[in-house]
Design an enzyme around this catalytic site. Sequence first.
Site, mmCIF file in Angstrom:
data_model
loop_
_atom_site.group_PDB
_atom_site.id
_atom_site.type_symbol
_atom_site.label_atom_id
_atom_site.label_comp_id
_atom_site.label_asym_id
_atom_site.label_seq_id
_atom_site.Cartn_x
_atom_site.Cartn_y
_atom_site.Cartn_z
ATOM 1 N N HIS A 153 0.817 -1.224 0.000
ATOM 2 C CA HIS A 153 0.000 0.000 0.000
ATOM 3 C C HIS A 153 0.843 1.262 0.000
ATOM 4 C CE1 HIS A 153 -4.008 -1.899 0.812
ATOM 5 N NE2 HIS A 153 -3.196 -2.906 1.063
ATOM 6 N N ASP A 357 3.548 9.151 -0.851
ATOM 7 C CA ASP A 357 2.348 8.427 -0.427
ATOM 8 C C ASP A 357 2.050 7.325 -1.434
ATOM 9 O OD1 ASP A 357 0.027 7.770 0.977
ATOM 10 O OD2 ASP A 357 -0.491 9.861 1.308
HETATM 11 P P1 ADP Z 1 -2.942 6.345 5.097
HETATM 12 O O1 ADP Z 1 -3.358 5.013 4.624
HETATM 13 O O2 ADP Z 1 -1.476 6.617 4.970
HETATM 14 O O3 ADP Z 1 -3.444 6.694 6.454
HETATM 15 P P2 ADP Z 1 -4.882 7.331 3.121
HETATM 16 O O4 ADP Z 1 -5.222 8.727 2.746
HETATM 17 O O5 ADP Z 1 -4.655 6.423 1.980
HETATM 18 O O6 ADP Z 1 -3.621 7.419 4.105
HETATM 19 O O7 ADP Z 1 -6.047 6.708 3.978
HETATM 20 C C1 ADP Z 1 -6.489 7.308 5.149
HETATM 21 C C2 ADP Z 1 -7.907 6.842 5.440
HETATM 22 O O8 ADP Z 1 -8.192 7.105 6.800
HETATM 23 C C3 ADP Z 1 -8.953 7.573 4.631
HETATM 24 O O9 ADP Z 1 -10.013 6.701 4.371
HETATM 25 C C4 ADP Z 1 -9.371 8.699 5.564
HETATM 26 O O10 ADP Z 1 -10.690 9.160 5.368
HETATM 27 C C5 ADP Z 1 -9.252 8.035 6.909
HETATM 28 N N1 ADP Z 1 -8.908 9.046 7.930
HETATM 29 C C6 ADP Z 1 -7.765 9.735 8.042
HETATM 30 N N2 ADP Z 1 -7.826 10.610 9.075
HETATM 31 C C7 ADP Z 1 -9.026 10.462 9.624
HETATM 32 C C8 ADP Z 1 -9.707 11.080 10.708
HETATM 33 N N3 ADP Z 1 -9.164 12.052 11.445
HETATM 34 N N4 ADP Z 1 -10.939 10.667 10.981
HETATM 35 C C9 ADP Z 1 -11.523 9.705 10.242
HETATM 36 N N5 ADP Z 1 -10.946 9.095 9.216
HETATM 37 C C10 ADP Z 1 -9.719 9.466 8.898
HETATM 38 C C1 G6P Z 2 -1.109 3.027 6.137
HETATM 39 C C2 G6P Z 2 -0.463 1.675 5.981
HETATM 40 C C3 G6P Z 2 -1.290 0.612 6.688
HETATM 41 C C4 G6P Z 2 -1.522 1.022 8.130
HETATM 42 C C5 G6P Z 2 -2.140 2.422 8.196
HETATM 43 C C6 G6P Z 2 -2.321 2.917 9.626
HETATM 44 O O1 G6P Z 2 -2.341 2.994 5.503
HETATM 45 O O2 G6P Z 2 -0.330 1.376 4.598
HETATM 46 O O3 G6P Z 2 -0.646 -0.643 6.631
HETATM 47 O O4 G6P Z 2 -2.364 0.096 8.786
HETATM 48 O O5 G6P Z 2 -1.305 3.323 7.509
HETATM 49 O O6 G6P Z 2 -1.127 2.801 10.347
HETATM 50 P P1 G6P Z 2 -1.007 1.928 11.681
HETATM 51 O O7 G6P Z 2 0.439 1.843 11.994
HETATM 52 O O8 G6P Z 2 -1.796 2.698 12.681
HETATM 53 O O9 G6P Z 2 -1.629 0.589 11.378
#
Ligand code: ADP
Ligand code: G6P
Length: 451
Positions: A153, A357
Amino acid sequence: MARLVAVSNRIPLGDNPSGGLVVALEDALRSSGGLWVGFSGETVENPADDLAFHEGAAFGRASFDLTPQDHEEYYLGYSNSVLWPVCHGRADLMRILPEYLEGYRRVNERIARLLVPHLRPDDRIWVQDYQLFPLAQELRKLGVTAPIGHFLHIPFPGPTDCATLPNPDELFEWLSHYDLAGFQAQRDLDNFAASARSLSDFAQLSDDRFRIAGRDMRAGVFPIGIDARAFIAEAERAREEDRMRSLTGAQIMIGVDRLDYSKGIPQRFRAFQALLDGNPSLTEQVMLLQIAPPTRESVDAYQQIREETEHLAGRINGQFATVNWTPIRFIHRPIPRNELAGLFRQARIGLVTPLADGMNLVAKEYVAAQDPSDPGVLILSRFAGAAEQMPEALIINPHDPSEMAQAMQQAIDMPLEERQARHAALLRCVVERDVGWWSAAYLEALAQART
Ligand code: ADP
Ligand code: G6P
């Protein structure tokens, strides 16, 4: 149809998951049926010798606990203090300790042992993300012959970053035991091929076929999507509430990220500062709503990014605030998805400005949440995997505050027709390449990799 067994480090057993992986995988499993195995989130001195099964979902869920030592070495250590910084171009933040790698191998070996008794001969196994690279090798050692795929991912590092790992060759050894390695973007597949070239026993057989250490495998690009229709419906339902508008007359710019150094939050704040600096008429007219729940807090680099962003927000607010207006509103909590969808819809500008990202699902959620007749504008970093699929966004270099400030101004001034045209193109991609497309395309390629 063969059962799908997904394995990931994190499995949502509670409410409000905030990682992109959790949100995406839940959708994929619900539609195809199957079993999801992952870490319970609990650390205990003596974890059970079997998986714990959980009721209450449309698919099977089973979890395992970790010891505090495992959690430290495997999760905080090798996964998030070695692989995560290297894959996000921040080798300077890496902390290499020998016990991290030992713990990482040990936990993956244990997960394989816990999983094997619950596997059926015709299962397809889909391993998720960087925490579990060695799992296929461990499963093969235990005699598993089922198709095993991996999906990464996060970005795959290029040759320079790969060379900073304590064990670059082993990374490819781990991957070579999968039938299919899936990446988010072409950039990642190119990095994989370029980095593997330094191995003594490597050959690229075709665009998507590779031989590593005598084993043939496939690799491909499968950009992950969101459950677009569900998110659109959520945003439409939230419309009536219009909470923020009653709180502020200002136009909202929104950022939603885990508080991670890869997300470029300080760079975003500095660009906003440059915008306000250069344009006093925007006083009380715009605000930046940043929602960023803390993550991996026991890792030093995450404590530092929290301090840096809080300090910066405080300084910018001190510089520009009026009695009636706070330019940056910074919220450190996860918020429910329906509320999030409503906030995206009301925000005139979506700020997705990571320094690196894998994909960034927030970019897709922001687009899905807009009102097509009066949509907002997405400002998107060229370093998000999403930029390959979403060229109609305002694509920026997050390291350049004046370029980002200019894009903010362009978004504020953008005529309705241009906003509609850009949004229509972006929405088409988000709807057509949704999470269902992603899992179907990946699983189809996994089936083919075996034939
Ligand atoms: P990562 O996987 O690195 O966290 P992404 O943008 O791909 O980044 O995915 C983040 C997911 O988590 C999205 O679905 C987003 O809506 C959710 N998310 C991130 N921050 C919050 C928050 N403060 N409250 C609710 N959902 C969140
Ligand atoms: C990204 C990574 C996931 C991970 C998520 C939240 O989306 O690709 O593998 O689960 O971040 O991070 P955390 O360490 O809280 O699982």
